[in-house]
Design a protein around this motif. Structure first.
Motif, PDB file in Angstrom:
ATOM      1  N   SER A  75       5.728 -13.935 -25.292  1.00 21.15           N
ATOM      2  CA  SER A  75       4.909 -12.715 -25.260  1.00 21.15           C
ATOM      3  C   SER A  75       3.503 -13.051 -25.768  1.00 21.15           C
ATOM      4  CB  SER A  75       5.526 -11.638 -26.150  1.00 21.15           C
ATOM      5  OG  SER A  75       5.448 -12.055 -27.503  1.00 21.15           O
ATOM      6  N   ALA A  76       2.560 -12.183 -25.450  1.00 24.84           N
ATOM      7  CA  ALA A  76       1.190 -12.361 -25.957  1.00 24.84           C
ATOM      8  C   ALA A  76       1.202 -12.417 -27.486  1.00 24.84           C
ATOM      9  CB  ALA A  76       0.295 -11.226 -25.466  1.00 24.84           C
ATOM     10  N   ASP A  77       2.036 -11.574 -28.090  1.00 24.62           N
ATOM     11  CA  ASP A  77       2.116 -11.566 -29.561  1.00 24.62           C
ATOM     12  C   ASP A  77       2.602 -12.905 -30.108  1.00 24.62           C
ATOM     13  OD1 ASP A  77       1.195  -9.024 -29.679  1.00 24.62           O
ATOM     14  OD2 ASP A  77       3.150  -8.072 -30.027  1.00 24.62           O
ATOM     15  N   ALA A  78       3.586 -13.491 -29.421  1.00 23.14           N
ATOM     16  CA  ALA A  78       4.131 -14.767 -29.894  1.00 23.14           C
ATOM     17  C   ALA A  78       3.091 -15.881 -29.753  1.00 23.14           C
ATOM     18  CB  ALA A  78       5.391 -15.118 -29.103  1.00 23.14           C
ATOM     19  N   VAL A  79       2.340 -15.873 -28.643  1.00 19.81           N
ATOM     20  CA  VAL A  79       1.288 -16.881 -28.455  1.00 19.81           C
ATOM     21  C   VAL A  79       0.213 -16.703 -29.524  1.00 19.81           C
ATOM     22  CG1 VAL A  79      -0.527 -17.731 -26.909  1.00 19.81           C
ATOM     23  CG2 VAL A  79       1.706 -17.090 -25.966  1.00 19.81           C
ATOM     24  N   MET A  80      -0.156 -15.442 -29.754  1.00 19.47           N
ATOM     25  CA  MET A  80      -1.202 -15.158 -30.737  1.00 19.47           C
ATOM     26  C   MET A  80      -0.744 -15.572 -32.140  1.00 19.47           C
ATOM     27  SD  MET A  80      -4.262 -14.214 -30.473  1.00 19.47           S
ATOM     28  CE  MET A  80      -5.093 -14.870 -31.908  1.00 19.47           C
ATOM     29  N   ALA A  81       0.520 -15.372 -32.433  1.00 19.16           N
ATOM     30  CA  ALA A  81       1.053 -15.770 -33.746  1.00 19.16           C
ATOM     31  C   ALA A  81       0.928 -17.280 -33.938  1.00 19.16           C
ATOM     32  CB  ALA A  81       2.516 -15.329 -33.872  1.00 19.16           C
ATOM     33  N   GLU A  82       1.228 -18.032 -32.872  1.00 23.98           N
ATOM     34  CA  GLU A  82       1.121 -19.501 -32.954  1.00 23.98           C
ATOM     35  C   GLU A  82      -0.342 -19.920 -33.142  1.00 23.98           C
ATOM     36  OE1 GLU A  82       3.237 -21.714 -33.378  1.00 23.98           O
ATOM     37  OE2 GLU A  82       2.180 -23.578 -32.936  1.00 23.98           O
ATOM     38  N   ILE A  83      -1.255 -19.268 -32.423  1.00 22.43           N
ATOM     39  CA  ILE A  83      -2.692 -19.562 -32.571  1.00 22.43           C
ATOM     40  C   ILE A  83      -3.132 -19.296 -34.013  1.00 22.43           C
ATOM     41  CG2 ILE A  83      -5.020 -18.787 -31.915  1.00 22.43           C
ATOM     42  CD1 ILE A  83      -3.837 -18.184 -29.086  1.00 22.43           C
ATOM     43  N   GLU A  84      -2.683 -18.185 -34.559  1.00 16.15           N
ATOM     44  CA  GLU A  84      -3.078 -17.847 -35.935  1.00 16.15           C
ATOM     45  C   GLU A  84      -2.511 -18.832 -36.945  1.00 16.15           C
ATOM     46  OE1 GLU A  84      -2.350 -13.301 -35.555  1.00 16.15           O
ATOM     47  OE2 GLU A  84      -3.995 -13.600 -36.985  1.00 16.15           O
ATOM     48  N   THR A  85      -1.307 -19.312 -36.666  1.00 16.09           N
ATOM     49  CA  THR A  85      -0.719 -20.325 -37.562  1.00 16.09           C
ATOM     50  C   THR A  85      -1.556 -21.592 -37.522  1.00 16.09           C
ATOM     51  OG1 THR A  85       1.490 -19.436 -37.218  1.00 16.09           O
ATOM     52  CG2 THR A  85       1.351 -21.699 -38.028  1.00 16.09           C
ATOM     53  N   LEU A  86      -1.877 -22.049 -36.302  1.00 15.25           N
ATOM     54  CA  LEU A  86      -2.627 -23.307 -36.154  1.00 15.25           C
ATOM     55  C   LEU A  86      -4.024 -23.212 -36.781  1.00 15.25           C
ATOM     56  CD1 LEU A  86      -1.699 -24.270 -32.455  1.00 15.25           C
ATOM     57  CD2 LEU A  86      -1.005 -25.492 -34.532  1.00 15.25           C
ATOM     58  N   THR A  87      -4.606 -22.035 -36.760  1.00 12.37           N
ATOM     59  CA  THR A  87      -5.985 -21.879 -37.232  1.00 12.37           C
ATOM     60  C   THR A  87      -6.062 -21.274 -38.638  1.00 12.37           C
ATOM     61  OG1 THR A  87      -6.140 -19.671 -36.224  1.00 12.37           O
ATOM     62  CG2 THR A  87      -6.864 -21.543 -34.877  1.00 12.37           C
ATOM     63  N   ASN A  88      -4.923 -21.139 -39.296  1.00 15.69           N
ATOM     64  CA  ASN A  88      -4.909 -20.476 -40.604  1.00 15.69           C
ATOM     65  C   ASN A  88      -5.616 -19.126 -40.558  1.00 15.69           C
ATOM     66  OD1 ASN A  88      -3.532 -22.550 -41.986  1.00 15.69           O
ATOM     67  ND2 ASN A  88      -5.435 -23.736 -42.102  1.00 15.69           N
ATOM     68  N   GLN A  89      -5.426 -18.444 -39.436  1.00 19.02           N
ATOM     69  CA  GLN A  89      -6.002 -17.105 -39.207  1.00 19.02           C
ATOM     70  C   GLN A  89      -7.527 -17.074 -39.282  1.00 19.02           C
ATOM     71  OE1 GLN A  89      -3.504 -14.860 -42.084  1.00 19.02           O
ATOM     72  NE2 GLN A  89      -2.561 -13.959 -40.263  1.00 19.02           N
ATOM     73  N   GLN A  90      -8.143 -18.238 -39.120  1.00 19.58           N
ATOM     74  CA  GLN A  90      -9.610 -18.240 -39.077  1.00 19.58           C
ATOM     75  C   GLN A  90     -10.058 -18.247 -37.615  1.00 19.58           C
ATOM     76  OE1 GLN A  90     -11.667 -20.954 -41.824  1.00 19.58           O
ATOM     77  NE2 GLN A  90      -9.659 -21.368 -42.666  1.00 19.58           N
ATOM     78  N   PRO A  91     -10.728 -17.191 -37.160  1.00 20.25           N
ATOM     79  CA  PRO A  91     -11.091 -17.069 -35.748  1.00 20.25           C
ATOM     80  C   PRO A  91     -11.929 -18.248 -35.258  1.00 20.25           C
ATOM     81  CG  PRO A  91     -11.442 -15.000 -36.880  1.00 20.25           C
ATOM     82  CD  PRO A  91     -11.136 -16.024 -37.934  1.00 20.25           C
ATOM     83  N   MET A  92     -11.630 -18.699 -34.056  1.00 21.60           N
ATOM     84  CA  MET A  92     -12.434 -19.734 -33.399  1.00 21.60           C
ATOM     85  C   MET A  92     -12.224 -19.577 -31.891  1.00 21.60           C
ATOM     86  SD  MET A  92     -10.313 -23.283 -33.890  1.00 21.60           S
ATOM     87  CE  MET A  92     -10.404 -23.337 -35.665  1.00 21.60           C
ATOM     88  N   TRP A  93     -12.655 -20.575 -31.149  1.00 22.13           N
ATOM     89  CA  TRP A  93     -12.439 -20.532 -29.698  1.00 22.13           C
ATOM     90  C   TRP A  93     -10.982 -20.831 -29.364  1.00 22.13           C
ATOM     91  CZ3 TRP A  93     -15.498 -19.128 -25.641  1.00 22.13           C
ATOM     92  CH2 TRP A  93     -16.855 -18.957 -25.893  1.00 22.13           C
ATOM     93  N   VAL A  94     -10.462 -20.105 -28.373  1.00 21.93           N
ATOM     94  CA  VAL A  94      -9.175 -20.421 -27.762  1.00 21.93           C
ATOM     95  C   VAL A  94      -9.452 -20.780 -26.310  1.00 21.93           C
ATOM     96  CG1 VAL A  94      -6.909 -19.537 -27.094  1.00 21.93           C
ATOM     97  CG2 VAL A  94      -7.945 -18.789 -29.257  1.00 21.93           C
ATOM     98  N   THR A  95      -8.958 -21.948 -25.877  1.00 19.65           N
ATOM     99  CA  THR A  95      -9.165 -22.369 -24.492  1.00 19.65           C
ATOM    100  C   THR A  95      -7.872 -22.234 -23.714  1.00 19.65           C
ATOM    101  OG1 THR A  95     -10.846 -23.947 -25.224  1.00 19.65           O
ATOM    102  CG2 THR A  95      -9.939 -24.253 -23.010  1.00 19.65           C
ATOM    103  N   LEU A  96      -7.929 -21.463 -22.642  1.00 26.53           N
ATOM    104  CA  LEU A  96      -6.775 -21.236 -21.774  1.00 26.53           C
ATOM    105  C   LEU A  96      -6.858 -22.225 -20.625  1.00 26.53           C
ATOM    106  CD1 LEU A  96      -7.242 -17.359 -21.725  1.00 26.53           C
ATOM    107  CD2 LEU A  96      -5.630 -18.647 -23.166  1.00 26.53           C
ATOM    108  N   SER A  97      -5.841 -23.063 -20.525  1.00 29.23           N
ATOM    109  CA  SER A  97      -5.872 -24.106 -19.522  1.00 29.23           C
ATOM    110  C   SER A  97      -4.501 -24.205 -18.870  1.00 29.23           C
ATOM    111  CB  SER A  97      -6.284 -25.418 -20.196  1.00 29.23           C
ATOM    112  OG  SER A  97      -6.402 -26.452 -19.254  1.00 29.23           O
ATOM    113  N   GLY A  98      -4.308 -25.186 -17.997  1.00 28.01           N
ATOM    114  CA  GLY A  98      -3.011 -25.292 -17.339  1.00 28.01           C
ATOM    115  C   GLY A  98      -2.723 -26.694 -16.863  1.00 28.01           C
ATOM    116  N   GLY A  99      -2.042 -26.794 -15.705  1.00 23.96           N
ATOM    117  CA  GLY A  99      -1.677 -25.748 -14.787  1.00 23.96           C
ATOM    118  C   GLY A  99      -2.851 -24.855 -14.418  1.00 23.96           C
TER     119      GLY A  99
END
Lengths: 259, 259
Positions: A75-99
């Motif tokens: 879910s979007a929430d689960a992805v966002m939770a992982e991003i926040e964990t990796l960044t210690n909840q400090q906002p930065m750029w998120v790059t959406l790539s693939g695929g």
């Protein structure tokens, strides 16, 4: 009386499933290795699945169906939770790539992240358009050149550009980026970029398939050779508006950590 | 009656001399190897003379008085003629570097070039301000860190920024760029950049003086090691807004072709 309820329940599950994001990997923070945001610190969300099969694709693990068991439906929430964990909840750029991340519904993720101060960049080939492109802070459109074996559909690119057109000030920063494996690719890239003179455009060597002439200096490695060739080739075409950049992540870490 | 005429003539020669530009070298087109315009195709005009003596300076030939016999005193027209020859009169970016180009009077050169469609970028340490900074298309201010041995004067930097402030739309794109030789430099750079959060900021390794820890992998060369160290060091400081870039020209051509 039970049937309609069952139908409603079924729809609800379907809706929920369709809003899940197919994720190959989430990693970072690291730096963006290429294109207009080169050097920018970012977390990467690499989605799983692609409508293209480029001959020199270096992320088959996020493209080919045989790898789909490795992709998580989040879910979007689960992805966002992982991003926040990796960044210690400090906002930065998120790059959406693939695929091809344009195959997913990323609207909820982008909105949720932006509410928390994160900025969103995305890279896609321009084959699929989504209304939520207009929410992005930055979009790199990377039409695939002849050496990829894919056919270019200009209408798709134009629709992606239209989706980014805003009337307000919060516009999407759009750039064009071309992987170039040979002279033919470069001529083709210029012919596309020339049609959009207002859009910043970038070329980068194709690091997985070196088709360039050998350099006389054996100490110069392949990536240096390719970049030197590309700089000279752009100048030979009198293509002075294009920015020529390497893939820093490939230089630093090899192909695996690429975007 | 002759004396006043002689005085006027003398003044005229003086004025003419003061408008000449001390030039160490003019070369290109090549790519900008660092900072906010990394990858951009450009001609370089490297001026001769500098008010600084950085410990790790890699362009002593454009800085030290013992090289001044190698510097040409050229009019703006002569410099512009050389730029047009190198570019076959096709407008592109011109990068003003040094030494410290702020020691020269570059107003006539910039105006003349812009009239012909060229764009002007400049890099200076921020120690000297000139009213013609406001004419530039792009200005990189690169305050020198503690490892340089130079003392930083914030008033100078602030005056340079003020000189770039426009009311109209043709504003100067300003960025801050810091050479970083060690942890101390990085902490210092962050302390400066944090005071100007609206200005894009960049760090790059100091390629002429590697003070970093050795990497365990002997195949990784010095430049890769330095960049990897710098990426990690920026993250350790939670400095997520800074862009971390190498000096591409040093990687491709060695120090001589640097800016």
């Amino acid at each position: 009386m039970n049937a309609p309820v069952a139908v409603i329940k079924s729809r609800s599950i379907e809706q929920q499933l369709s809003s899940l994001i197919s994720v190959s990997e989430i990693f970072g923070p690291t730096i963006q290795g290429e294109g207009s945001l080169i050097g920018t610190q970012t977390v990467f969300v690499r989605t799983g699945g692609c409508d293209y099969r480029c001959s020199w694709c270096d992320t088959g693990y996020a493209v080919l169906p045989e790898h789909q068991d490795d992709w998580q439906k989040l879910s979007a929430d689960a992805v966002m939770a992982e991003i926040e964990t990796l960044t210690n909840q400090q906002p930065m750029w998120v790059t959406l790539s693939g695929g091809n991340p344009a195959m997913q519904n990323l609207e909820a993720l982008i909105k949720s992240g932006q509410d928390k101060g994160y900025q969103f960049s995305m890279e896609t080939q321009g084959s699929i358009v989504q209304p939520w492109f207009s929410l992005l802070d930055q979009l790199t459109l990377s039409p695939k050149p002849p050496s990829s074996g894919m056919s270019f559909k200009q209408k798709g690119l134009d629709r992606c550009l239209e989706a980014c057109s805003h009337q307000d000030e919060d516009h999407v920063e759009v750039s064009l980026k071309f992987v170039v494996a040979d002279e033919n690719d470069l001529v083709w890239a210029k012919s596309i970029a020339d049609q959009y003179p207002e859009i910043p455009h970038y070329v980068q060597p194709c690091n997985t398939q070196a088709k360039i002439e050998n350099n006389d200096n054996p100490e110069v490695n392949d990536q240096q050779k390719q970049l030197l060739w590309l700089i000279e080739a752009a100048q030979s075409l009198n293509w002075h508006t294009v920015r020529v950049l390497p893939q820093l992540h490939t230089w630093l870490w090899g192909n695996k950590s690429g975007v």
